[in-house]
Design an enzyme around this catalytic site. Structure first.
Site, PDB file in Angstrom:
ATOM      1  N   LYS B  78       0.861  -1.198   0.000  1.00  0.00           N
ATOM      2  CA  LYS B  78       0.000   0.000   0.000  1.00  0.00           C
ATOM      3  C   LYS B  78       0.890   1.239   0.000  1.00  0.00           C
ATOM      4  O   LYS B  78       1.905   1.287   0.712  1.00  0.00           O
ATOM      5  CB  LYS B  78      -0.882  -0.022   1.247  1.00  0.00           C
ATOM      6  CG  LYS B  78      -1.896   1.119   1.330  1.00  0.00           C
ATOM      7  CD  LYS B  78      -2.827   0.926   2.539  1.00  0.00           C
ATOM      8  CE  LYS B  78      -3.886   2.008   2.594  1.00  0.00           C
ATOM      9  NZ  LYS B  78      -4.818   1.811   3.722  1.00  0.00           N
ATOM     10  N   SER B 153      -9.781   1.897   2.828  1.00  0.00           N
ATOM     11  CA  SER B 153      -8.916   2.717   2.020  1.00  0.00           C
ATOM     12  C   SER B 153      -7.869   1.892   1.250  1.00  0.00           C
ATOM     13  O   SER B 153      -7.256   2.427   0.325  1.00  0.00           O
ATOM     14  CB  SER B 153      -8.205   3.764   2.873  1.00  0.00           C
ATOM     15  OG  SER B 153      -7.378   3.134   3.817  1.00  0.00           O
ATOM     16  N   SER B 177     -10.109  -0.438   7.054  1.00  0.00           N
ATOM     17  CA  SER B 177      -9.517  -0.292   5.728  1.00  0.00           C
ATOM     18  C   SER B 177      -8.799  -1.488   5.146  1.00  0.00           C
ATOM     19  O   SER B 177      -8.360  -1.426   4.000  1.00  0.00           O
ATOM     20  CB  SER B 177      -8.555   0.907   5.726  1.00  0.00           C
ATOM     21  OG  SER B 177      -9.297   2.097   5.884  1.00  0.00           O
TER      22      SER B 177
END
Lengths: 484, 487, 94
Positions: B78, B153, B177
């Protein structure tokens, strides 16, 4: 400074002391002063994305030592908070400080007023926080340059109650704090380098008013002189305003030494809601009784205690003890000299006069003294043993000071400066001088004691100062008695 | 074996038996990314040169027998994790050109174990969002249906794995998330206990809630990654100073006697009925496997959303103050004075959702409102934590839905913030308390995946992984893949 | 709920400028969140100590030693404006 009749001043001081740790409070970068800009700004100090603070253990020990030194309470549980505001020297956009749970609360400092009486100034709290970086406004035409070397240096903020009632008291209190933090070896006390800075909260009120007036805060004073001047100016300013029926705005001001006045700060840094909240990246710190006791055991002797010990142990006068105990390095120097010379009173005299005299003359600080305490001790022991006279000793001291020699003993050997104490050598010389000066001899015999000085002087001259004046004195008296 | 649905342990076997080299494996995924990522936009930065260099080193390690389970395994990270020399953006314009000068600890651990970095995945800006639609780099599509969101997210990390563009990926979870996108993409997502994985190098959103974690095809793979990523880090004061258990060793214990708790608050209005049915079936399956199901209460669950939407914005408002155009990041053109520099750099650099949350957070901390908002939220947080402590005296694991629905269409909730926030309604409480939680695939509704959330007590990741692993031995929801990724 | 004036104050505190075009929608959006969190008021929290950290643990202290080297050259590479060793901002007048 004279406070006009009918008025009273209330002053609270916030003193920021930079703790003399090797590394910063929340990062492992060096705290060394005066380096090239930004070479001591680590990722944490620069507030790069993703970095986190870690607490330096030494800051706690030093803060606790301070707390013990002012008889304050040490918090068993203390924590950090974020103080939020924007300024380029504050990289994170918040300062990590201690709002809710400071490490030290309460305590006091006693000062001596002009009339000789003691007054207690109460301390509200002392807490740990990080220093900001430096803004340099002069180096560029349209820019301000930011140096973050200083960002993250540990600070102990010491807050007093508004018990201070005059500039004199403020300076006395500030000097005591300065003395204490250097004594405790938690701060190097170097004010020109910004190691100790003062913020003064000043308000005035009529003598009969029970409530404090609106206060102005004067920030970043870094000398006792500026502290005094700023308070004086500010007090006059506030009284004038109130006398003209105007009000004193609550604001933050700076002292301008060039104009000797205070003026409001222009930046918006000051007029803001800091939105304090607990620092989520740091956990609460637990201080155990054991830790406090360990630190207590290692506490250096405080100035007042040391002064008393100089009186008790070394039989110094109060004045001398005060002078020597006042500065820790000087006191340490003195004691080392005593250790080596075994003569406290003589060592005290030499430190007081010759050493301090030379240090002042050449603007050298005690830590840079070319004559070490051991060397001085050696010199004093030679005087004490009668090996050299006081006069000759001054010459030897100069030689040590200039670096001409590193040992009093060796220098004396090399130059044959040993005191002439041999009676059999001295007597004929003295007789010769007595005979050579019949008029003065007669005057001395008839009671003009002043002439003793003349004869002793002559003997000293003839012996290149190596004779012992007291001994010469005694011999002259004896000889005159034997052969008037 | 199909490389596009192979697990870490399966690929490890192929690598050590030299059936495939790390370089071949890496090239396979780099090629797939090049061919297909434009359809889903799951990567912000692809790092082929670095990946191939790492693969070379991995092949040497494999040849000389100095390897770990992760040597040669291609991963996607990420874009919230700083990696030295690689652009790290947090999905934001304000860091669009920021090349990180250091590497985050958990990624360092994975690198040192010999894994391969394929690139940095797309995410909601500064991890604020539940659909990956707020990224400066464009929205991410769900590989199961390109018209739908992948969740957020960590949408990019989820989508890239679901599309078989990597073998596993890292993510972060602040209010759900990892878990919510895992549920929407049919993956196993793990958020460990707060403090289990170091936050050093992980760009901060809400410091007391953020946790790193993983997306994998199986619980076993999650255990492998957790063993590597977890551990004490002296650079992170909130990181737990405890040994890391051998999570892989606990997996095969059977479930008999396990006590499972169901909380009625998680089955109220707002939960899609098809998802509810899948979840209940999953719970029945656990029952058939030997677990004992009972009802528990988490009375303060109803306050978790409001508590979170005070605490997270408050912490983020302070954490994002450092983005000011001075030392790194986006700087506006020709600022006329300091205030102009700050206001314009920040307003031009941050997206709307981020700015909104900063304002909300600033408000919640401001004088006059601190007690009513921030302090109150922190009190509720303690009550929520206490709820879990009580519940775990009765049960071992709490089970329920991960998200109220399967993936919704792109654009459906972008103008309905509250509806977006409600996506996290089941996941938030575990974040507030700091307890570990996972989402595992539990079925398909109209062709779209749904997730079963497992919440455990502090430091009980091993138990969660065990339950998940056993469930995955008995069912094969976790093996389902979108058509587009199998080819 | 916050008013228009409070919005400006918040903007100053957060150093965010409010685009006049979407000022109203910003205000609405913020108030929407505040409405969402208003349910906080119903929670009974008397005598409950706020929880600042999810785990009850103590801060570990680091030894006082210099562990960082000079990385100015590396860190300044990401700086938007860096000259003569300093980060530059528009001139600030004190």
């Amino acid at each position: 400074m004279n406070i006009p009749d009918g008025w009273q001043i209330d002053i609270g001081l916030e003193i920021h002391a930079q703790l003399n740790t090797q590394s910063k409070i929340f990062s492992g970068a060096s705290t060394l002063f005066g380096s090239e800009p930004n070479i001591q700004a680590s990722a944490v100090d620069l507030a790069l994305p993703g970095v986190l603070p870690v607490v330096n253990e030494a800051v706690y020990a030093k803060a606790i030592r301070f707390g013990l030194g002012v008889s304050a309470e040490i918090a068993q549980l203390s924590a950090f908070d974020r103080k939020n505001y924007f300024y380029p020297d504050l990289p994170k956009g918040y300062q990590i400080t201690q709002m809710d749970l400071p490490i030290v609360t309460g305590g006091h400092i006693d000062i001596v007023l002009k009339n000789g009486t003691a007054k207690r100034i109460r301390i509200t709290r002392a807490h740990l926080e990080e220093d900001a970086g430096k803004s340099l406004h002069e180096d560029f035409d349209y820019f301000t340059g930011i140096d973050l070397n200083r960002a993250g240096t540990p600070l102990l903020e010491i807050v007093s109650e508004p018990d201070i009632k005059s500039a004199f008291e403020a300076v006395a209190y500030a000097r005591k704090i300065h003395q204490l933090v250097t004594y405790l070896d938690i701060c190097d006390g170097n004010m020109s380098q910004g190691s100790l800075r003062f913020d003064a909260n000043i308000s005035v009120r009529r003598e009969d008013s029970a409530t404090l007036g609106i206060r102005a805060e004067i920030k970043n004073l870094n000398s006792f002189r500026f502290l005094e001047r700023a308070i004086t100016y500010e007090t006059d300013r506030q009284i004038s305003l109130l006398e003209a029926n105007k009000s004193v705005p609550q604001e933050t001001r700076l002292y301008d030494p060039g104009k000797d006045e205070t003026r409001p700060m222009r930046s918006k840094e000051t007029a803001t809601d800091y939105r304090y909240f607990p620092e989520p990246d740091l956990l609460p710190v637990v201080v155990t009784d054991e830790m406090i006791n360990d630190i207590k055991a290692e506490m250096p002797e405080l100035p007042a205690e040391r002064c008393q010990r100089f009186i008790d142990e070394f039989k110094l006068t109060l004045t001398d003890a005060n002078l020597l105990a006042n500065d820790r390095r000087l006191a340490d120097y003195f004691e080392t000299a005593v250790e080596n010379s075994k003569n406290a009173l003589l060592s005290a005299n030499w430190v007081k006069s010759e050493l301090l005299g030379h240090l002042n003359r050449d603007s050298v600080s005690i830590k840079d003294s070319p004559v070490s305490a051991i060397q001085l001790g050696e010199l004093v022991s030679l005087i004490s043993a009668g090996t050299i006279s006081g006069k000759i000793a001054k010459d030897v001291f100069s030689a040590l000071w200039s670096g001409e020699t590193t040992s009093a003993t060796i220098y004396i050997e090399q130059h044959g400066l040993q005191q002439l104490t041999d009676q059999t050598a001295l007597e004929p010389l003295i007789l010769e001088i007595l005979d050579a000066n019949p008029k003065q001899r007669q005057q001395l015999l008839s009671g003009k004691d002043k002439l003793m000085g003349f004869f002793v002087g002559q003997v000293m001259k003839q012996t290149q100062g190596k004779a012992n004046p007291q001994q010469v004195n005694t011999i002259i008296k004896r000889l005159l008695q034997e052969t008037p | 074996m199909n490389l596009n649905n192979a697990t870490i342990s399966e690929l490890h076997q192929l690598l050590i038996t030299k059936a495939i080299s790390a370089t071949e494996l890496t090239k396979h995924f780099l090629d797939r990314i090049a061919d297909r990522d434009s359809q889903i936009n799951s990567f912000i930065t692809v790092t082929p040169d670095i990946a191939l260099e790492q693969a070379k080193a991995a092949d040497l390690a494999l040849a000389s027998d100095t390897h770990t389970m992760l040597t040669g395994i291609p991963l996607a990270h990420k874009d919230i994790f700083c990696i030295d020399g690689i652009r790290t953006t947090a999905g934001s314009k304000i860091l669009a050109d920021f090349v990180a000068p250091y590497t985050s600890t958990c990624i360092d651990n994975l690198n040192n174990a010999g894994s391969i970095t394929l690139g940095k995945t797309n995410m909601d800006e500064f991890a604020m969002g539940s659909s990956n639609e707020s990224s400066f780099f464009g929205p991410v599509s769900n590989p199961w249906d390109h018209t739908k969101v992948p969740g957020g997210s960590s949408g990019g990390s989820a989508a890239s794995l679901a599309a078989s563009l990597c073998v596993a990926s890292t993510g972060t979870d602040t209010g759900g998330s990892i878990r919510q996108p895992a549920s929407m993409c049919g993956l196993t997502g793990l958020k460990p206990t707060y403090g289990r994985i170091s936050r050093w190098g992980m760009i901060a959103f809400a410091s007391s809630l953020d946790q790193a974690g993983s997306f994998t095809r199986t619980a076993e793979d999650a255990a492998i990654l957790l063993e590597c990523m977890a551990g004490h880090d002296s650079k992170d004061s909130t990181s737990l100073n405890l040994d890391v258990p051998r999570y892989t060793e606990a997996l095969s214990r059977p479930l008999a006697g396990l006590k499972i708790g169901i909380c009625s608050d998680y089955f109220k209005e707002g939960l899609d009925s098809a998802v509810e049915n899948l979840v209940l079936e999953g719970i029945r399956e656990l029952g058939r496997m030997g677990a004992k199901v009972s009802e528990i209460e988490l009375p303060h669950t109803k306050f978790s959303l409001s508590s979170y939407y005070v605490i997270a914005p408050a912490e983020c408002s302070a954490n994002l103050s450092r983005y000011d155009g001075v030392r790194y990041g986006y700087r506006c053109d020709n600022p006329v004075n300091l205030e102009d520099l700050y206001k314009r750099s920040r307003s031009e650099g941050f997206g709307a959702e981020v700015k909104k949350r900063i304002m909300v957070g600033t408000f919640a901390l401001s004088a006059g409102y601190y007690d009513a908002y921030y302090r109150k939220a922190q009190q509720i947080r303690r009550l929520i934590k206490n709820d879990f402590i009580s519940a775990f005296k009765q049960v071992d694991v709490i089970v329920g839905p991960t998200a109220p629905s399967t993936a919704f269409p792109l654009g459906e909730k972008t103008n309905d913030a509250v509806s977006m926030y409600l996506q996290d309604i089941y996941t938030i409480a575990a974040s507030l308390a700091g307890v570990p939680a996972m989402s595992i695939p539990v079925g398909l509704s109209k062709g779209m995946p749904a997730g079963l959330q497992l919440i455990g007590n502090y430091l009980e990741e091993a138990k969660l992984l065990q339950v998940a692993h056993q469930f995955q031995q008995q069912t094969d929801w976790h093996k389902q893949q979108p058509q587009s990724s199998i080819r | 709920m916050i008013s228009d004036e409070e919005l400006d104050l918040l903007g100053d505190l957060a150093q965010l400028s409010l685009d006049p075009d979407n000022r109203e929608s910003t205000l609405t959006a913020i108030n929407e969140v505040l409405e969402l969190v208003a349910t906080l008021n119903a929670a009974e929290c008397e005598n409950i100590k706020p929880l600042a950290h999810p785990l009850e643990a103590e801060q570990m202290l680091r030894p006082d030693a210099v562990s960082e080297t000079n990385q100015r050259a590396k860190f300044s590479q990401v700086a938007p404006l860096f000259e003569e060793g300093l980060y530059l901002v528009p001139k600030v007048i004190e």
